[in-house]
Write an enzyme that holds these catalytic residues in place. Structure first.
Site, PDB file in Angstrom:
ATOM      1  N   ASP A  36       0.811  -1.217   0.000  1.00 24.64           N
ATOM      2  CA  ASP A  36       0.000   0.000   0.000  1.00 24.64           C
ATOM      3  C   ASP A  36       0.847   1.270   0.000  1.00 24.64           C
ATOM      4  OD1 ASP A  36      -2.569   1.337   0.132  1.00 24.64           O
ATOM      5  OD2 ASP A  36      -2.123   1.801   2.225  1.00 24.64           O
ATOM      6  N   THR A  59      -6.795   6.450  -0.616  1.00 24.19           N
ATOM      7  CA  THR A  59      -7.100   5.158  -1.221  1.00 24.19           C
ATOM      8  C   THR A  59      -8.557   4.781  -0.967  1.00 24.19           C
ATOM      9  OG1 THR A  59      -4.832   4.444  -0.845  1.00 24.19           O
ATOM     10  CG2 THR A  59      -6.452   2.727  -1.272  1.00 24.19           C
ATOM     11  N   GLN A  87      -4.953  -0.931  -7.107  1.00 25.24           N
ATOM     12  CA  GLN A  87      -5.495   0.024  -6.149  1.00 25.24           C
ATOM     13  C   GLN A  87      -6.213   1.143  -6.884  1.00 25.24           C
ATOM     14  OE1 GLN A  87      -3.255   3.020  -3.284  1.00 25.24           O
ATOM     15  NE2 GLN A  87      -3.296   0.986  -2.343  1.00 25.24           N
TER      16      GLN A  87
END
Length: 275
Positions: free
Chosen positions: A192, A210, A260
């Site tokens: 991430d 995100t 993502q």
């Protein structure tokens, strides 16, 4: 209270193993032990790694994560523990499905669906090749914020000159146990960080928080050895940006793929050269 990553409070810095130290409160109910001061919202990779670990603690031996799909719903606070509640959706002959919600202050901040597989015999065909790039030895350190006891190196970039790399080597600076679940959780913790959308050509837009994150685990990768993380932009539309990434072992084998989606907000792009 623990020190923040990279902080200097006179206390020893926590390790990534402290991040993965969960207390079992009851059956299928866990609580994180690590709290620390952080001026930013709780790092998404931390809560995702902890959620995957909580799910993995409820499956039988020999079943390892093969995919996860997570949604970031609210900002979390690193200075307070997170509660993880696991739902056992199914245990089949070789697959186990789990759902996890992460809760702070009575509100869900993150939800995840994760699947675990006992593995099996079959062909191993690594079609996607690692980019032709510099190895980590001899490269200068690249400071990765927000990650405990991890180091990184910045090789040559597909788009040199930008402030934020989309390709880098990383590994833990502490030995990890011989537990594939732990290594998968550390990979999730790493996956991430950064973004594949920083190097977009627009002057007046940049990636924001995100929205969702997914990882597929193809092969075991020891995260106390070097892995290469490589990200590529996909598309931007409707106020959202989407990118894909790959994580390769030091030997060049594709270990995991991830994707993502983030908000993509109007405003000056801080990652542009000269910004």
């Amino acid at each position: 209270m623990r020190s923040e990553p990279g902080g200097d409070t006179g206390e020893s810095e926590p390790s990534v193993l402290d991040v993965l130290d969960l207390e079992e409160i009851d059956r299928d109910l866990y609580r994180s032990r690590l709290v620390f001061a952080d001026p930013f919202p709780l790092y998404g990779g931390q809560v995702a790694a902890q959620a995957l670990l909580a799910a993995g603690l409820t499956v039988g031996p020999g079943r390892l994560p093969h995919s996860l799909h997570g949604y970031f719903l609210r900002s979390g606070d690193a200075a307070r523990p997170t509660i993880f509640r696991v739902e056992r959706d199914r245990d089949g002959g070789s697959f186990s499905a789990r759902r996890v919600v992460a809760v702070q202050g009575g509100e869900v901040i993150f939800s995840m669906a994760a699947s675990f597989h006992a593995g099996g015999e079959g062909p191993d065909i690594p079609v996607q090749q690692m980019p032709d790039t510099d190895g980590p030895e001899g490269l200068k350190s690249y400071g990765m914020p927000r990650l405990f006891t991890m180091e990184s190196r910045r090789p040559g970039q597909a788009d040199p000159g930008w402030r934020l790399p989309t390709r880098f080597w990383a590994r833990t600076t502490v030995p990890l146990p011989d537990d594939h679940l732990v290594h998968a959780c550390v990979l999730t913790y790493l996956s991430d960080i950064g973004t594949g959308l920083a190097n977009m050509p627009q002057d007046e837009a940049s990636p924001g928080p995100t929205l969702d994150h997914a990882v597929w685990f193809h092969r075991h990768a020891p995260l106390d050895d070097w892995v290469l993380m490589d990200m590529e932009p996909g598309t931007v539309s409707g106020g959202r940006g989407w990118y894909t990434g790959a994580i390769f072992t030091a030997g060049g084998t594709l270990a995991a793929s991830f994707t993502q989606e983030t908000l993509f907000r109007a405003g000056k792009n801080p990652f542009r050269p000269g910004s």
